[in-house]
Design a protein around this motif. Structure first.
Motif, PDB file in Angstrom:
ATOM      1  N   LYS A 240     -30.941   1.202  27.656  1.00  0.00           N
ATOM      2  CA  LYS A 240     -31.644   0.693  26.937  1.00  0.00           C
ATOM      3  C   LYS A 240     -33.048  -0.010  27.856  1.00  0.00           C
ATOM      4  CE  LYS A 240     -27.992  -1.190  23.621  1.00  0.00           C
ATOM      5  NZ  LYS A 240     -27.138  -2.803  23.582  1.00  0.00           N
ATOM      6  N   HIS A 242     -35.738  -1.490  29.335  1.00  0.00           N
ATOM      7  CA  HIS A 242     -36.478  -2.891  29.862  1.00  0.00           C
ATOM      8  C   HIS A 242     -37.314  -3.352  28.825  1.00  0.00           C
ATOM      9  CE1 HIS A 242     -36.921  -6.784  30.432  1.00  0.00           C
ATOM     10  NE2 HIS A 242     -36.032  -7.674  31.039  1.00  0.00           N
ATOM     11  N   ASP A 244     -39.560  -5.053  29.036  1.00  0.00           N
ATOM     12  CA  ASP A 244     -40.819  -4.943  29.967  1.00  0.00           C
ATOM     13  C   ASP A 244     -40.843  -4.251  31.210  1.00  0.00           C
ATOM     14  OD1 ASP A 244     -40.886  -7.992  28.981  1.00  0.00           O
ATOM     15  OD2 ASP A 244     -39.523  -8.956  30.891  1.00  0.00           O
TER      16      ASP A 244
END
Length: 276
Positions: A240, A242, A244
């Motif tokens: 997964k 991030h 950002d």
């Protein structure tokens, strides 16, 4: 006489090889209790004590690659990145050296593989136990991925017993290269970090964390298209990424494109008589 002298030297070398191997085996037996002690201290997150145990183990047997690996992991946990680089480089180099060496007999190779498998089994059990602890809930996926890497290395070693050679890319375990890449990255050496992450992927393409970390390296070095590809590879491997990180890569990519497309207007000389 010369031929006889060479023959005697060759025979002496053959006689010394089993002795050297026996010495190495003896040293490993002496070092293993300290290695096991270090593992127990790692379980208790006593990283300073664990580092001392692993250091004592490699002081006895400087070919104990898994002890160097765990020492490197301990230094990473203690944020001693230069020391982590040294220990993990030593582990990597031992794996490379072993791949190029030849054993005196099949039994010796089998013995070393049994040791490897036993060490990996212990790491699998320890890491699975760590993943099951409630306080490690946020790290569970990462720990289970590490278990998968250990299991993949077991499979590769077991293939050797089926007469399948390790390819050059798989000489060094993926988890060693991954940890080494992190040590390089934390030390600020992005070029070496990139090489280590690429090596981890070559050894095991499913190491999503290596793809993820490679995306960061590519971003930091201005290779945004490669960074996006690495992000996709990480997600395909089940990591997964991030949000950002993806946003930052795209932001920098767009900023770079803007700088390329928006060029200053060409300079024009003022017409004659202007400003008079």
């Amino acid at each position: 006489m010369t031929v006889r002298r060479y023959l005697s030297a060759a025979l002496l070398a053959l006689l010394l090889v089993p002795s050297a191997l026996a010495q190495t085996s003896h040293l490993r037996e002496r070092a293993r209790p300290l290695y096991d002690q270090g593992l127990e201290q790692m379980r208790q997150e006593q990283f300073d004590a664990a580092a001392k145990s692993f250091e004592s183990a490699v002081a006895i047997d400087d070919t104990f690659d898994m002890a160097y690996y765990m020492l490197g992991r301990t230094h990473l946990a203690r944020k001693q990145y230069a020391a982590a680089v040294y220990a993990l480089e030593r582990c990597r180099n031992l794996h490379r050296a072993e791949a190029t060496s030849s054993f005196t007999d099949k039994q010796e190779g089998q013995r070393l593989r049994r040791e490897r498998l036993a060490e990996l089994d212990q790491l699998i059990v320890d890491t699975q136990a760590a993943a099951a602890r409630p306080e490690n809930r946020s790290q569970r996926e990462r720990l289970l991925e590490l278990v998968r890497q250990y299991q993949e290395r077991k499979r590769q070693i077991q293939d050797l017993d089926r007469n399948a050679d390790l390819t050059p890319a798989r000489t060094v375990p993926a988890f060693v290269s991954l940890s080494l890449g992190s040590a390089y990255f934390r030390s600020g050496d992005l070029a070496e970090a990139e090489k280590a992450y690429v090596a981890a992927i070559a050894a095991d393409s499913k190491v999503g964390e290596a793809h993820n970390n490679l995306a960061v390296v590519y971003m930091e070095t201005g290779r945004y298209d490669e960074a996006l590809k690495a992000v996709n590879a990480a997600e395909e491997a089940g990591v997964k990424v991030h949000p950002d990180l993806k946003k930052e890569i795209e932001r920098r990519r767009q900023s770079a494109l803007t700088r390329i497309n928006v060029r200053p207007a060409p300079h024009r000389s003022a017409p004659a008589g202007a400003g008079r």
